[in-house]
Write an enzyme that holds these catalytic residues in place. Structure first.
Site, PDB file in Angstrom:
ATOM      1  N   HIS A  90      13.665  26.055  14.429  1.00 43.86           N
ATOM      2  CA  HIS A  90      13.797  24.692  13.933  1.00 43.86           C
ATOM      3  C   HIS A  90      13.325  24.631  12.498  1.00 43.86           C
ATOM      4  O   HIS A  90      12.351  25.288  12.136  1.00 43.86           O
ATOM      5  CB  HIS A  90      12.991  23.705  14.801  1.00 43.86           C
ATOM      6  CG  HIS A  90      13.491  22.314  14.670  1.00 43.86           C
ATOM      7  ND1 HIS A  90      13.129  21.496  13.632  1.00 43.86           N
ATOM      8  CD2 HIS A  90      14.373  21.607  15.416  1.00 43.86           C
ATOM      9  CE1 HIS A  90      13.756  20.345  13.754  1.00 43.86           C
ATOM     10  NE2 HIS A  90      14.521  20.389  14.837  1.00 43.86           N
ATOM     11  N   ASP A 116      17.857  21.737  22.164  1.00 42.86           N
ATOM     12  CA  ASP A 116      19.165  22.126  22.704  1.00 42.86           C
ATOM     13  C   ASP A 116      19.089  23.191  23.793  1.00 42.86           C
ATOM     14  O   ASP A 116      20.029  23.335  24.580  1.00 42.86           O
ATOM     15  CB  ASP A 116      20.062  22.644  21.576  1.00 42.86           C
ATOM     16  CG  ASP A 116      20.532  21.515  20.675  1.00 42.86           C
ATOM     17  OD1 ASP A 116      20.920  20.476  21.222  1.00 42.86           O
ATOM     18  OD2 ASP A 116      20.489  21.667  19.447  1.00 42.86           O
TER      19      ASP A 116
END
Ligand code: ACO
Length: 370
Positions: A256, A307
């Site tokens: 991320h 996700d």
């Protein structure tokens, strides 16, 4: 002028909608962990739009508005019927949402009141569009939205034509809460850039859907499922992941830009994935996912993002793989529209500069001399 690639670390807007401070995500100051445990998605959407949690009558009014606007213009549905076979689901959503503006007489009304109502209309209509697209491509008729039920319930109902199980509604509702907003992520930034030209909310949301589609952003949840299917079983995880990492292949659903110590949303989705696996009696996807996490975190120090476990959650809910990213959009439209409204409130054109690295003092060469 020196460019910051990917605008990493650049603070490009002020916002009071969501924050990521020391790895903690809040919506309007409320920790996402608390919202994931206690709030419905409708409460969260209200919180994002109006800056406070709704009381009972405010929530009831929002439910009425969502019911009122959940039907999309017949022409939009007719348009979906004309999309070519095999149309990408996010491309379909992007086109259908863009076409909503053509049938909304208030699409160019820039008053705050009209824009707030358009945010609600978009929230009500995205689930209807995604479900209609999914049915039409299978040769089935769309199912009309139901009144008085949550967005999660309505979406599953419109998708299958059957009353969804409470456990499925609860899981999807929680997933929608977790995906609703996320500070200045790529799609939200795209939405803000678009409306900062004083373009309309439909243009902003259409831009955002385009940005969400990519596998480095929302498209990663579908890409995770592609990977899980490719691996096939838990015993094949180790060789697949070790090989992928050795060849510098990105493992979808990991890493991320902002979180380096883990995405706070992932643990909720992991828990959901485990519980749904137990309920359906099929732990294979969950077990594979945990093994992938152990290896990627162990070998590369990368943690799962929102996700990663979404893929096994949505699969347990029997949702087709290519609807995972559209479901992300069904949730995130609440955040996009809240940011669009915030941008209009204190707008300035977003127009950065580029560090030019092309040729200098080049001359025009007439076409016959080239
Ligand atoms: N698998 C393997 N290696 C990775 C991964 C990954 N998923 N993510 C980052 N890395 C590595 C990169 O290869 C790079 O290594 P290097 O320095 O040796 O070249 C280093 O970690 C830094 O990665 P960047 O891609 O530069 O990090 P950035 O902040 O630009 O990207 C991103 C963040 C796009 C999320 C990235 O981690 C990624 O591509 N992840 C996979 C896609 C994904 O899951 N996206 C969803 C993000 S969450 C969301 O948008 C909803």
């Amino acid at each position: 002028m020196t460019a910051t690639k990917g605008l990493e670390g650049i603070v490009a807007a002020t916002s009071s909608i969501s924050s990521i401070i020391d790895g903690v995500l809040t919506y309007r100051g409320i920790n996402i962990d608390e919202l994931a445990e206690h709030a419905s998605f409708e409460e969260v959407a209200y919180l994002l739009w109006y800056g406070k949690l709704p009381n009972r009558s405010e929530l009831a009014k929002l439910q009425e508005q969502l019911d009122e606007y959940a039907n999309v213009a017949a022409a939009v549905i007719e348009g979906i019927r004309l999309y070519p076979k095999g149309t990408n689901s996010m491309a379909a959503l992007r086109t259908a949402v863009s076409s909503l503006a053509l049938y909304d007489e208030s699409s160019n009304d820039m008053s705050q009141e009209a824009n707030q109502l358009k945010a609600i209309k978009l929230q009500a209509q995205l689930p209807t569009i995604v479900a209609a697209f999914a049915r039409i491509r299978e040769g089935k008729e769309p199912v009309a939205p139901k009144k008085g039920v949550s967005i999660a319930h309505n979406f599953l109902y419109m998708l299958t034509g059957e009353e969804p199980a409470d456990v499925a509604v609860k899981a999807l509702d929680q997933a929608l809460v977790l995906h609703a907003d996320h500070e200045l992520n790529a799609s939200t930034f795209a939405a803000r850039v678009t409306v900062a030209t004083l373009s309309d909310i439909y243009s902003g949301v259409t831009s955002a859907i385009g940005a969400l589609k990519g596998p480095l952003h929302g498209g990663a949840n579908e890409a995770v499922m592609v990977m899980l299917e490719e691996i096939g079983s838990t015993d094949k995880v180790e060789s697949f992941i070790t090989n992928a990492l050795a060849n510098k292949v990105k493992i979808m659903g990991f890493g991320h830009r902002v979180y380096k110590n883990g995405d706070p949303r992932a643990k909720h989705l992991q828990k959901m994935s485990r519980e749904l696996g137990k309920l359906t009696g099929n732990m294979e996807l969950y077990d594979m996912s945990v093994k992938i996490e152990d290896l990627v975190t162990g070998q590369k120090g990368l943690k799962p993002n929102v996700d990663f476990y979404s893929a096994s959650v949505y699969t347990a809910l029997q949702i087709p793989r290519d609807l995972f990213t559209p479901i992300f959009a069904i949730s995130r439209v609440s955040g996009w529209s809240a940011h669009i409204l915030e941008q209009y409130q204190d707008n300035r054109l977003i127009r950065p500069r580029a560090d030019y690295v092309g040729p200098v003092s080049a001359r025009y060469i007439p076409i016959d001399e080239r």
